[in-house]
Design an enzyme around this catalytic site. Sequence first.
Site, mmCIF file in Angstrom:
data_model
loop_
_atom_site.group_PDB
_atom_site.id
_atom_site.type_symbol
_atom_site.label_atom_id
_atom_site.label_comp_id
_atom_site.label_asym_id
_atom_site.label_seq_id
_atom_site.Cartn_x
_atom_site.Cartn_y
_atom_site.Cartn_z
ATOM 1 C CE LYS A 1 -13.648 7.023 -18.093
ATOM 2 N NZ LYS A 1 -13.965 8.301 -17.484
ATOM 3 C CG ASP B 1 -10.609 15.187 -14.979
ATOM 4 O OD1 ASP B 1 -9.968 14.597 -15.877
ATOM 5 O OD2 ASP B 1 -11.520 14.641 -14.327
ATOM 6 N NE ARG C 1 -2.868 0.410 3.375
ATOM 7 C CZ ARG C 1 -2.191 0.694 4.491
ATOM 8 N NH1 ARG C 1 -1.549 1.840 4.609
ATOM 9 N NH2 ARG C 1 -2.161 -0.167 5.496
ATOM 10 C CE1 TYR D 1 -17.603 10.089 -15.793
ATOM 11 C CE2 TYR D 1 -17.029 10.242 -13.478
ATOM 12 C CZ TYR D 1 -17.438 9.497 -14.563
ATOM 13 O OH TYR D 1 -17.693 8.169 -14.404
HETATM 14 C C1 PLP Z 1 -14.403 8.697 -16.184
HETATM 15 C C2 PLP Z 1 -13.987 9.993 -15.661
HETATM 16 C C3 PLP Z 1 -13.683 10.171 -14.305
HETATM 17 C C4 PLP Z 1 -13.826 9.043 -13.305
HETATM 18 O O1 PLP Z 1 -12.908 8.032 -13.541
HETATM 19 P P1 PLP Z 1 -13.138 6.459 -13.228
HETATM 20 O O2 PLP Z 1 -11.890 5.845 -13.697
HETATM 21 O O3 PLP Z 1 -14.364 6.046 -13.993
HETATM 22 O O4 PLP Z 1 -13.361 6.349 -11.766
HETATM 23 C C5 PLP Z 1 -13.251 11.412 -13.891
HETATM 24 N N1 PLP Z 1 -13.122 12.442 -14.756
HETATM 25 C C6 PLP Z 1 -13.408 12.301 -16.069
HETATM 26 C C7 PLP Z 1 -13.241 13.470 -16.985
HETATM 27 C C8 PLP Z 1 -13.847 11.088 -16.564
HETATM 28 O O5 PLP Z 1 -14.151 10.959 -17.865
#
Ligand code: PLP
Length: 384
Positions: free
Chosen positions: A202, A177, A53, A105
Amino acid sequence: MREEENRDLTLETRLVQLGVGRCQTGAISLPIYTSATYRHPAVGESTGYDYTRSGNPTRAALEEGLATLEGGARGLAFSSGMAALTTLFLHFAAGDHLIVSEDLYGGTYRVIEEIFGKLGLAASYVDTGDLAAVEAAIRPQTKALLIETPGNPLLGIADIAALAHLTRRHDLLFIVDNTFLTPALQRPLELGADVVVHSATKYLGGHSDLCAGALVAREAELGERLYFLQNATGAILSPQESWLLVRSLKTLSLRMERHSANALAIAQWLQQHPEVEAVYYPGLPEHPGYELAKRQTHGFGGMLSFRVRTAEKARAVLEKLQLISFAESLGGVESLMTLPAVQTHSDIPKEERERRGVSETLLRFSVGIESVDDLIADLTQALS
Ligand SMILES: *Cc1c(COP(=O)(O)O)cnc(C)c1O
């Protein structure tokens, strides 16, 4: 090579070389260290690894790679994008206030409102493409600005350098982000942001086969604080998934180039289609963020949205698609289309959603790297 020796190489080269030379056997592929714990050489001594961890050699290779790709001092890998965001929000305390992009998101909105809101964290959602609106939302309790650029799902563009200037003046933490563009196309830390967040599920992963998240801090001190929060709360990425993400990152530049080229061609094609009312893609000169996007990014990415006339038409398109999958998520090599109002953004109250333009006539398209001709053929039959 260790990541620090790689900093002078181009991003494309560093991506390909991730994990190479990390093992004394000379293995080209990064080893997966599954060990949960590590032998100590003597009392008070450590190999650098004590407990997984707290640190794992496979995850460390990934985290060092993420840090250099984004141009930050410290990278941290998490079990999902939401785990990364949740850990980041734990940095704040009851009474603190955040300013957040309204084109956001849905899951980020949900965790802020349903979980951190109850713990006393307040948030205002503003159009972060509008500097005056961001400045007007600042309160004495405001601690941070969190933006997505391009926004989700309307692909609005926020001026990262200008917002960095504003947040510095008001002593706010500036969080970007960077899921939609990745460091291959946009590097917010170089433009003055303090922290970059990723859903690595993604584009970083890129093959719709893993769930991961990341934080990268520009300064070591903040990186240390985020590491403390990660280690204390434990939402780490497993060694197997860390390896898979390193493997996937090797082709990131190539993938982003093809995603961008396909998305531009499809955006242009949709623009002249009689059934399509509007197309949202920052690579179109008509997009209000086009000039800014051209300045602050190295490409426009693979995400676009478009509007058809009626909700029935939007549903019919999704049901007729054959090659393109009707599915949530984005960023994989495979093309995916979704209805944000019903899927990804359903946790945002209807009235609020519609005010932001996320109605049931809006389709979001994560353009894959298939042949663009095959994708257009599928769209042609689905829109007919
Ligand atoms: C999908 C997404 C998230 C969340 O991520 P996960 O891997 O699904 O937990 C956060 N920000 C954006 C822009 C996303 O597309």
